[in-house]
Design an enzyme around this catalytic site. Structure first.
Site, PDB file in Angstrom:
ATOM      1  N   HIS B  61       0.855  -1.196   0.000  1.00 49.42           N
ATOM      2  CA  HIS B  61       0.000   0.000   0.000  1.00 49.42           C
ATOM      3  C   HIS B  61       0.883   1.236   0.000  1.00 49.42           C
ATOM      4  O   HIS B  61       2.098   1.136   0.162  1.00 49.42           O
ATOM      5  CB  HIS B  61      -0.975  -0.013   1.179  1.00 49.42           C
ATOM      6  CG  HIS B  61      -0.347   0.103   2.536  1.00 49.42           C
ATOM      7  ND1 HIS B  61       0.561  -0.832   3.023  1.00 49.42           N
ATOM      8  CD2 HIS B  61      -0.488   1.023   3.519  1.00 49.42           C
ATOM      9  CE1 HIS B  61       0.927  -0.474   4.246  1.00 49.42           C
ATOM     10  NE2 HIS B  61       0.313   0.653   4.572  1.00 49.42           N
ATOM     11  N   HIS B  63       1.285   3.909   1.982  1.00 50.67           N
ATOM     12  CA  HIS B  63       1.810   4.659   3.115  1.00 50.67           C
ATOM     13  C   HIS B  63       3.326   4.627   2.979  1.00 50.67           C
ATOM     14  O   HIS B  63       3.910   3.596   2.630  1.00 50.67           O
ATOM     15  CB  HIS B  63       1.344   4.058   4.448  1.00 50.67           C
ATOM     16  CG  HIS B  63      -0.056   4.453   4.809  1.00 50.67           C
ATOM     17  ND1 HIS B  63      -0.887   3.656   5.556  1.00 50.67           N
ATOM     18  CD2 HIS B  63      -0.762   5.582   4.509  1.00 50.67           C
ATOM     19  CE1 HIS B  63      -2.049   4.286   5.702  1.00 50.67           C
ATOM     20  NE2 HIS B  63      -1.995   5.435   5.073  1.00 50.67           N
ATOM     21  N   ASP B  65       5.944   4.435   4.749  1.00 53.53           N
ATOM     22  CA  ASP B  65       6.856   3.473   5.381  1.00 53.53           C
ATOM     23  C   ASP B  65       6.870   2.129   4.658  1.00 53.53           C
ATOM     24  O   ASP B  65       7.595   1.221   5.058  1.00 53.53           O
ATOM     25  CB  ASP B  65       6.530   3.313   6.876  1.00 53.53           C
ATOM     26  CG  ASP B  65       5.069   2.965   7.147  1.00 53.53           C
ATOM     27  OD1 ASP B  65       4.200   3.345   6.335  1.00 53.53           O
ATOM     28  OD2 ASP B  65       4.789   2.309   8.158  1.00 53.53           O
ATOM     29  N   HIS B  66       6.075   2.024   3.580  1.00 51.48           N
ATOM     30  CA  HIS B  66       6.071   0.787   2.800  1.00 51.48           C
ATOM     31  C   HIS B  66       6.578   0.981   1.369  1.00 51.48           C
ATOM     32  O   HIS B  66       6.702  -0.005   0.639  1.00 51.48           O
ATOM     33  CB  HIS B  66       4.672   0.169   2.789  1.00 51.48           C
ATOM     34  CG  HIS B  66       4.235  -0.288   4.144  1.00 51.48           C
ATOM     35  ND1 HIS B  66       4.223  -1.611   4.517  1.00 51.48           N
ATOM     36  CD2 HIS B  66       3.872   0.415   5.245  1.00 51.48           C
ATOM     37  CE1 HIS B  66       3.837  -1.698   5.789  1.00 51.48           C
ATOM     38  NE2 HIS B  66       3.612  -0.486   6.245  1.00 51.48           N
ATOM     39  N   HIS B 141      -7.282  -1.593   5.627  1.00 49.91           N
ATOM     40  CA  HIS B 141      -6.414  -0.581   6.201  1.00 49.91           C
ATOM     41  C   HIS B 141      -7.025   0.780   5.846  1.00 49.91           C
ATOM     42  O   HIS B 141      -8.061   0.850   5.189  1.00 49.91           O
ATOM     43  CB  HIS B 141      -4.994  -0.767   5.649  1.00 49.91           C
ATOM     44  CG  HIS B 141      -3.947  -0.043   6.439  1.00 49.91           C
ATOM     45  ND1 HIS B 141      -3.911  -0.018   7.802  1.00 49.91           N
ATOM     46  CD2 HIS B 141      -2.878   0.702   6.046  1.00 49.91           C
ATOM     47  CE1 HIS B 141      -2.870   0.696   8.205  1.00 49.91           C
ATOM     48  NE2 HIS B 141      -2.229   1.151   7.162  1.00 49.91           N
ATOM     49  N   ASP B 211      -0.242  -4.158   6.511  1.00 55.41           N
ATOM     50  CA  ASP B 211      -0.809  -3.387   7.625  1.00 55.41           C
ATOM     51  C   ASP B 211      -2.300  -3.652   7.655  1.00 55.41           C
ATOM     52  O   ASP B 211      -2.992  -3.437   6.660  1.00 55.41           O
ATOM     53  CB  ASP B 211      -0.586  -1.885   7.412  1.00 55.41           C
ATOM     54  CG  ASP B 211       0.833  -1.460   7.741  1.00 55.41           C
ATOM     55  OD1 ASP B 211       1.690  -2.351   7.907  1.00 55.41           O
ATOM     56  OD2 ASP B 211       1.075  -0.246   7.824  1.00 55.41           O
ATOM     57  N   HIS B 269       6.364  -4.424  12.470  1.00 52.46           N
ATOM     58  CA  HIS B 269       5.742  -3.118  12.273  1.00 52.46           C
ATOM     59  C   HIS B 269       5.455  -2.458  13.623  1.00 52.46           C
ATOM     60  O   HIS B 269       4.413  -1.855  13.856  1.00 52.46           O
ATOM     61  CB  HIS B 269       4.446  -3.250  11.456  1.00 52.46           C
ATOM     62  CG  HIS B 269       4.018  -1.962  10.809  1.00 52.46           C
ATOM     63  ND1 HIS B 269       3.115  -1.112  11.403  1.00 52.46           N
ATOM     64  CD2 HIS B 269       4.370  -1.372   9.649  1.00 52.46           C
ATOM     65  CE1 HIS B 269       2.907  -0.070  10.613  1.00 52.46           C
ATOM     66  NE2 HIS B 269       3.652  -0.200   9.542  1.00 52.46           N
TER      67      HIS B 269
END
Lengths: 302, 302
Positions: B61, B63, B65-66, B141, B211, B269
């Site tokens: 996805h 976000h 941090d990914h 999510h 997530d 995570h």
């Protein structure tokens, strides 16, 4: 204090020990970030630079090693609860990229992000506050690219106490003397300001030349600067490759610093092909003695 | 070999010691990257994972941090002279972001980048080669998000040598037995395949749940998996905050793994608010004994 802290000194390909370009310019209690390669936010943490104090970010150009870390830093600032506005200066497409990345993440920043687009081939003042003045200038690179000049604001004149006392100027008037005013005594006689004051110290100046091919047009911008950062992606033998890739060598950077009458030169943006950095110094210093390597985690005082 | 190497185990805000999500799935000599937070390319170098071997990248996805590290990795792959095609699977907007970042840098990749958009709320096979099969499934999510299932291809049947010899089957025919064929002797009598072979071992399976809010709909995808990765951003006491932010807790992840009959659970995570990770294990193991922390630089064999 006026200082530059290096967070990354490597060119395109980062390694765990050499990071892409990012620098922090500190003046008094304020911080400004100059370029923001991937991993800059971790480097800020590693070197205990308080990201909440950063009020201005300047991005020289849109090669990844100079800005891929920006969206992550902005994102983290928001997650950490920042509310103070942040000003970002960079090429216009940068705003589009940032906005798209925020939009797809459904992120609403908790602070105001003021984006200021740098106009192609332009030059001029970006901002001025009571302590600092930042301007920019075009740099010749493969894509539109800008250098930045950071200049402390001109200080006040310095009162010469013996002289002021000799003219019987009350000390309550000293702050006006510092502002350059003449003094009129009770009897109406005029004491010229420059009889009792000295000019302020020359404002210190840091000039960041970003990524650049060898270019004599940079000399006027570097003129008399206290500290100049100029990239040296390659050692002197690779001057041809440097030119092809719009980069510079040690001898070229040092030659410009010498001709510009700069006080000190900082060299960086080393190609990842080099494991040893000492040869960069060995080649630069004979041309411009007061050269230093831009080393990660090191702060250079002006 | 079928294994998962953790490159980052932290949630949103990276630190120099805990990086955002990225994992390498290794099977035989092939590597696949699962998510690619900022700094992943440096982590690959640090843990001596050869990026040139990566053929597939899966992004769960958008976000940061990914995926904030993806453009830097792609850029470096090209600078390092990669010519092999690279397949990237992710939400459709990711392609737009990557293309824009390449365009503003005037970068032409030296290799073919094949982008495969993951369709919202869809599920299904992403690709299959002779060894591996990867499918995806939707995860709940805050924005569209996907989990991935990595399954070794079904192996061949195993010949029981004593039985095969008893039926006087020549060893030259064994590879056909492994493919499931019956054997016809010279006299015309049929030896049924399952008289002389055993079924192949069950193909091993790794399931990455990305997530996710606590969601029982994940159980069918996790069913009987050899290894399940499920996020545990928070400890159990913060289940309310977890739900608000579409994340999960230790007890929730362990509960799902238990109900799905998974063989082993990997948790990660972790919110950057936690400095100690042991409490995550202490809370998960009573619910699902075979739980491990996803630790950076650690490889988990299936």
């Amino acid at each position: 204090m006026f200082a530059v802290t290096i967070l990354g000194n490597n060119s395109a390909i980062p390694t765990p020990d050499r990071h892409p370009t990012a620098q922090v310019v500190t003046y008094n209690e304020q911080l400004m970030l100059v370029d923001c390669g991937e991993g800059t936010q971790m480097q800020l943490t590693r070197y205990k630079v308080r990201r909440s104090r950063i009020r201005y970010i300047f991005i020289s150009h849109l090669h990844g090693d100079h800005y891929f870390g920006l969206i992550g830093l902005i994102n983290s600032m928001s997650l950490l609860g920042r509310t103070e506005p942040l000003a970002v200066y960079g090429p216009p497409e940068l705003e589009e990229i940032l906005m798209m990345q925020l939009r797809v993440a459904a992120t609403t920043l908790r602070f105001e992000l003021h984006f200021h687009a740098l106009l192609p081939e332009a030059t001029g003042l970006l901002f001025r506050d009571k302590d600092m003045e930042v301007s920019y200038f075009p740099v010749k690179h493969r894509i539109p690219c800008y250098g930045f000049s950071f200049s402390m604001q001109r200080r006040k004149r310095r009162v010469i106490p013996e002289q002021a006392r000799a003219y019987e100027i009350p000390s309550a008037f000293y702050s006006k003397l510092q502002d350059g005013e003449d003094y009129e005594s009770k009897t109406g006689s005029i004491v010229k300001n420059d009889w009792v004051t000295l000019p302020p110290p020359r404002p210190k100046r840091y000039v960041y030349c970003a990524d650049s091919i060898y270019d004599e047009d940079l000399i006027p911008y570097m003129q008399d600067a206290d500290l100049v950062y100029h990239e040296t992606t390659y050692l002197a033998d690779l001057h041809q490759r440097a030119a092809e890739r719009y980069h510079s060598t040690t001898v070229q950077a040092a030659g410009l610093a010498a001709r510009a009458g700069a006080k000190r030169l900082l060299i960086g943006h080393f190609s990842s092909k080099y494991t040893e950095l000492q040869p960069f110094l060995d080649e630069s210093r004979p041309v411009f003695e007061n050269t230093d390597l831009a080393l990660e985690g090191t702060t250079y005082l002006l």
